[in-house]
Design an enzyme around this catalytic site. Structure first.
Site, PDB file in Angstrom:
ATOM      1  N   LYS A   1       0.871  -1.183   0.000  1.00 21.39           N
ATOM      2  CA  LYS A   1       0.000   0.000   0.000  1.00 21.39           C
ATOM      3  C   LYS A   1       0.898   1.220   0.000  1.00 21.39           C
ATOM      4  O   LYS A   1       1.814   1.334   0.832  1.00 21.39           O
ATOM      5  CB  LYS A   1      -0.869  -0.020   1.276  1.00 21.39           C
ATOM      6  CG  LYS A   1      -1.793   1.164   1.390  1.00 21.39           C
ATOM      7  CD  LYS A   1      -3.136   0.877   0.744  1.00 21.39           C
ATOM      8  CE  LYS A   1      -3.926   2.144   0.459  1.00 21.39           C
ATOM      9  NZ  LYS A   1      -3.601   2.781  -0.850  1.00 21.39           N
TER      10      LYS A   1
ATOM     11  N   LYS B   1       5.368   1.725  -3.129  1.00 21.03           N
ATOM     12  CA  LYS B   1       5.280   3.093  -3.680  1.00 21.03           C
ATOM     13  C   LYS B   1       5.554   2.995  -5.170  1.00 21.03           C
ATOM     14  O   LYS B   1       6.214   2.064  -5.623  1.00 21.03           O
ATOM     15  CB  LYS B   1       6.326   3.996  -3.005  1.00 21.03           C
ATOM     16  CG  LYS B   1       6.048   5.473  -3.124  1.00 21.03           C
ATOM     17  CD  LYS B   1       5.098   5.980  -2.072  1.00 21.03           C
ATOM     18  CE  LYS B   1       4.690   7.420  -2.365  1.00 21.03           C
ATOM     19  NZ  LYS B   1       3.911   8.017  -1.276  1.00 21.03           N
TER      20      LYS B   1
ATOM     21  N   ASP C   1      -0.096  10.828  -4.608  1.00 17.76           N
ATOM     22  CA  ASP C   1       1.051  11.488  -3.967  1.00 17.76           C
ATOM     23  C   ASP C   1       1.273  12.743  -4.824  1.00 17.76           C
ATOM     24  O   ASP C   1       0.325  13.186  -5.500  1.00 17.76           O
ATOM     25  CB  ASP C   1       2.284  10.549  -3.947  1.00 17.76           C
ATOM     26  CG  ASP C   1       3.434  11.089  -3.093  1.00 17.76           C
ATOM     27  OD1 ASP C   1       3.407  10.895  -1.869  1.00 17.76           O
ATOM     28  OD2 ASP C   1       4.369  11.722  -3.633  1.00 17.76           O
TER      29      ASP C   1
ATOM     30  N   THR D   1      -4.390  13.618   5.163  1.00 20.16           N
ATOM     31  CA  THR D   1      -2.968  13.788   5.502  1.00 20.16           C
ATOM     32  C   THR D   1      -2.752  15.099   6.246  1.00 20.16           C
ATOM     33  O   THR D   1      -2.091  15.137   7.297  1.00 20.16           O
ATOM     34  CB  THR D   1      -2.099  13.713   4.235  1.00 20.16           C
ATOM     35  OG1 THR D   1      -2.424  12.514   3.532  1.00 20.16           O
ATOM     36  CG2 THR D   1      -0.627  13.708   4.584  1.00 20.16           C
TER      37      THR D   1
ATOM     38  N   ASN E   1      -2.285  19.194  -2.030  1.00 20.55           N
ATOM     39  CA  ASN E   1      -3.278  18.512  -1.204  1.00 20.55           C
ATOM     40  C   ASN E   1      -2.929  18.565   0.285  1.00 20.55           C
ATOM     41  O   ASN E   1      -3.759  18.945   1.110  1.00 20.55           O
ATOM     42  CB  ASN E   1      -3.404  17.052  -1.675  1.00 20.55           C
ATOM     43  CG  ASN E   1      -4.278  16.239  -0.748  1.00 20.55           C
ATOM     44  OD1 ASN E   1      -3.780  15.552   0.126  1.00 20.55           O
ATOM     45  ND2 ASN E   1      -5.587  16.349  -0.888  1.00 20.55           N
TER      46      ASN E   1
ATOM     47  N   SER F   1      -6.865   5.862   3.836  1.00 20.80           N
ATOM     48  CA  SER F   1      -6.942   4.961   2.680  1.00 20.80           C
ATOM     49  C   SER F   1      -7.366   3.573   3.140  1.00 20.80           C
ATOM     50  O   SER F   1      -8.164   2.897   2.476  1.00 20.80           O
ATOM     51  CB  SER F   1      -5.591   4.864   1.969  1.00 20.80           C
ATOM     52  OG  SER F   1      -5.425   5.949   1.079  1.00 20.80           O
TER      53      SER F   1
HETATM   54  P1  NDP Z   1       0.675  17.874  -4.459  1.00 13.33           P
HETATM   55  O1  NDP Z   1       1.164  17.521  -5.807  1.00 13.33           O
HETATM   56  O2  NDP Z   1      -0.778  18.018  -4.228  1.00 13.33           O
HETATM   57  O3  NDP Z   1       1.377  19.211  -3.938  1.00 13.33           O
HETATM   58  C1  NDP Z   1       2.760  19.304  -3.842  1.00 13.33           C
HETATM   59  C2  NDP Z   1       3.121  20.715  -3.433  1.00 13.33           C
HETATM   60  O4  NDP Z   1       4.520  20.766  -3.144  1.00 13.33           O
HETATM   61  C3  NDP Z   1       2.872  21.741  -4.515  1.00 13.33           C
HETATM   62  O5  NDP Z   1       2.594  22.981  -3.942  1.00 13.33           O
HETATM   63  C4  NDP Z   1       4.218  21.769  -5.244  1.00 13.33           C
HETATM   64  O6  NDP Z   1       4.458  22.982  -5.922  1.00 13.33           O
HETATM   65  C5  NDP Z   1       5.178  21.604  -4.093  1.00 13.33           C
HETATM   66  N1  NDP Z   1       6.396  20.918  -4.580  1.00 13.33           N
HETATM   67  C6  NDP Z   1       6.472  19.693  -5.157  1.00 13.33           C
HETATM   68  N2  NDP Z   1       7.731  19.400  -5.510  1.00 13.33           N
HETATM   69  C7  NDP Z   1       8.451  20.461  -5.139  1.00 13.33           C
HETATM   70  C8  NDP Z   1       9.814  20.766  -5.230  1.00 13.33           C
HETATM   71  N3  NDP Z   1      10.688  19.902  -5.784  1.00 13.33           N
HETATM   72  N4  NDP Z   1      10.224  21.957  -4.727  1.00 13.33           N
HETATM   73  C9  NDP Z   1       9.340  22.816  -4.163  1.00 13.33           C
HETATM   74  N5  NDP Z   1       8.030  22.585  -4.056  1.00 13.33           N
HETATM   75  C10 NDP Z   1       7.594  21.434  -4.530  1.00 13.33           C
HETATM   76  O7  NDP Z   1       1.293  16.728  -3.491  1.00 13.33           O
HETATM   77  P2  NDP Z   1       0.849  16.321  -2.019  1.00 13.33           P
HETATM   78  O8  NDP Z   1       0.342  17.515  -1.299  1.00 13.33           O
HETATM   79  O9  NDP Z   1       0.004  15.109  -2.145  1.00 13.33           O
HETATM   80  O10 NDP Z   1       2.236  15.847  -1.391  1.00 13.33           O
HETATM   81  C11 NDP Z   1       3.101  16.729  -0.682  1.00 13.33           C
HETATM   82  C12 NDP Z   1       4.032  15.914   0.194  1.00 13.33           C
HETATM   83  O11 NDP Z   1       3.255  15.153   1.134  1.00 13.33           O
HETATM   84  C13 NDP Z   1       4.912  14.892  -0.516  1.00 13.33           C
HETATM   85  O12 NDP Z   1       6.156  14.787   0.167  1.00 13.33           O
HETATM   86  C14 NDP Z   1       4.150  13.590  -0.344  1.00 13.33           C
HETATM   87  O13 NDP Z   1       4.993  12.441  -0.445  1.00 13.33           O
HETATM   88  C15 NDP Z   1       3.633  13.779   1.072  1.00 13.33           C
HETATM   89  N6  NDP Z   1       2.487  12.944   1.440  1.00 13.33           N
HETATM   90  C16 NDP Z   1       1.318  12.982   0.728  1.00 13.33           C
HETATM   91  C17 NDP Z   1       0.240  12.215   1.098  1.00 13.33           C
HETATM   92  C18 NDP Z   1      -1.074  12.332   0.423  1.00 13.33           C
HETATM   93  O14 NDP Z   1      -2.041  11.745   0.946  1.00 13.33           O
HETATM   94  N7  NDP Z   1      -1.202  13.045  -0.679  1.00 13.33           N
HETATM   95  C19 NDP Z   1       0.336  11.265   2.229  1.00 13.33           C
HETATM   96  C20 NDP Z   1       1.571  11.380   2.994  1.00 13.33           C
HETATM   97  C21 NDP Z   1       2.607  12.170   2.577  1.00 13.33           C
HETATM   98  P3  NDP Z   1       4.269  23.011  -7.526  1.00 13.33           P
HETATM   99  O15 NDP Z   1       2.789  22.904  -7.750  1.00 13.33           O
HETATM  100  O16 NDP Z   1       4.858  24.294  -7.940  1.00 13.33           O
HETATM  101  O17 NDP Z   1       5.033  21.817  -8.047  1.00 13.33           O
END
Ligand code: NDP
Length: 449
Positions: A94, A130, A170, A214, A245, A381
């Protein structure tokens, strides 16, 4: 506050580096866990005898595949797809799918490795995996994203199943992508197998609160850390990196807890709004219109946008890194502490480099590592899978209450485990040891598989 590797764990770490050359993020994630494990091997000698650490560091299966698709100009594009099925000792694999140009095997392996401990901490029967692709959904039309997702699933489907492997979202994979992926899975297999993907939409198998889970969960974890210190989030000044998100629903829950969020960001820059971030506007810009956060200041003249700015320079009491790995370096951590930060809750996975973690632990602030703090997403989830299995759908209140209970329990478990192993208040030690033991014991019980 962080133990050095023992002779035994150092040897395992060197082996991991040699067997997985160039995968620096994976090395970093492994080292961080190994640093916590020496006392566990003393207490449970059977783990060393059965080479449980060595086995845990080697994924059960790694799948890499070609994803050809056609863009809107009729041109053929080729991306690379990944699924790393890390560990199934306690349940089907998962973990989410990440679509981002930076994706390569080392990123997917670090995420899968973290995931297996996180999933164990939830107390739910889910193993760790993953996946993802170096495909960039940004700037692509809906039709291009759909064609990519269909091609991606045309290979991936044969490795999935509600009792086999259950992906979710993600970075770069939200409701739209999960919809296209689920549609193609359904079409190829001719089965409405709801439990094969989570993060589905409401009305076709999704769970209420999954979208919020999250961010809400990470905020509950911070609430619990502060409660253990006889403090609350009420009135605290917060900054939240990212505006995806996790960031959006972290901001929402912080506000519900009475905190004030004054900054957020995306990969291009940082918005600061001392009046408090206008969450409805962020949702409109990012969730509906898929625009840059820079556009925020067009609507609020008293807000400031700094292209390429560093959000961690903004003084705050609570920092919630919610964007990506290694976004807080040692200097950023020192700046946060100097500016009066008392708590850090990691919504993102491994957002703080090891030197930064050391700074937080040495300063004695409440530091919630992602492995524990952001487990609410995957926990919900698993609640979605429960609802799918029983053909049921729960109310918002009930599901949110379950999420809160799970996060409160994870906090208690990691807090108590840290104290038991001689590191009170150190949630890194608590999460690594508790998660490891919950996977290691079943691995011993299942024999050499
Ligand atoms: P989204 O794609 O919804 O949002 C990601 C955000 O982070 C955007 O604002 C993006 O900006 C920014 N971002 C991404 N890559 C970079 C980078 N290299 N440098 C600077 N900013 C960056 O993803 P999520 O919100 O789902 O995920 C965010 C984090 O949370 C990740 O680390 C993910 O692994 C973790 N996570 C997510 C879960 C989930 O349920 N979604 C669960 C647990 C952890 P831009 O739009 O400009 O790229």
């Amino acid at each position: 506050m962080i133990a050095a590797l023992s002779e035994k764990t150092e040897a395992i770490y060197q082996q991991v580096i040699a067997r997985n050359p160039g995968e620096t993020e994976f090395h970093q994630a492994v080292k961080e866990v190994l640093e916590s494990l020496s006392p566990v091997l003393v207490k449970y000698p059977e783990f060393a005898e059965q080479k449980i650490i060595e086995r845990i560091c080697e994924p059960e299966r790694q799948i890499i595949f070609r994803v050809p698709w056609q863009d809107d100009h009729g041109e053929v594009q080729i991306n690379r797809g990944f699924r790393v099925q890390f560990n199934s000792a306690i349940g089907p694999y998962k973990g989410g799918l990440r679509f981002h140009p930076s994706v390569y095997l080392g990123i997917i392996k670090f995420l899968g490795f973290e995931q297996l401990f996180k999933n164990a901490l939830t107390g739910m029967p889910i193993g760790g995996g993953k996946g993802g692709s170096d495909f960039d959904p940004k700037g692509k039309s809906d039709n291009e994203v759909m064609r990519f997702c269909q091609s991606f699933m045309t290979e991936l489907y044969r490795h999935l199943g509600e009792y086999v492997d259950v992906p979710a979202g993600d970075i770069g994979v939200g409701g739209r992508e999960i919809g296209y992926l689920f549609g193609q899975y359904k079409r190829i297999t001719n089965k409405y197998e709801s439990g094969v993907l989570t993060g589905k939409g409401i009305g076709w198998g999704g769970s209420l609160v999954r979208k919020e889970a999250t961010g809400y969960g990470t905020t509950y974890f911070v609430r619990e850390m502060l409660k253990a210190r006889k403090d609350t989030l009420e009135g605290k000044t917060c900054v939240v990196s990212g505006s995806g998100n996790v960031a959006i629903y972290t901001i929402e829950q912080l506000m519900k807890q009475g905190a004030r969020v004054i900054a957020c960001s995306d990969s291009h820059g940082v918005v600061r709004h001392d009046e408090g971030i206008d969450l409805d506007l962020v949702k409109q810009l990012k969730e509906v219109e898929r625009r840059r956060i820079a556009d925020y200041v067009k609507h609020h003249k008293d807000a400031h946008y700094v292209a390429g700015g560093n959000i961690w320079d903004i003084p705050c009491q609570v920092a919630m890194p919610s964007a990506t790995q290694n976004e807080i370096n040692g200097k950023d951590a020192a700046t946060l502490v100097k500016n009066g930060c008392i708590a850090v809750g990691e919504g993102a996975n491994m957002p703080t480099v090891p030197e930064g973690v050391r700074v937080f632990l040495d300063a004695g602030i409440a530091y919630g590592p992602g492995k524990a703090a952001n487990a609410g997403g995957v926990a919900t989830s698993a609640l979605e899978m429960q609802q799918n299995a029983s053909r049921d759908s729960w109310t918002h209140e009930y599901t949110e209450h379950k999420l809160d209970e799970i996060m409160t329990r994870i906090h208690a478990l990691t807090y108590e485990t840290a104290a038991e192993f001689g590191a009170p208040g150190n949630y890194v030690v608590g999460a690594n040891i508790a998660g490891f033991i919950m996977v290691a014991k079943p691995m011993v019980a299942l024999g050499l598989v």
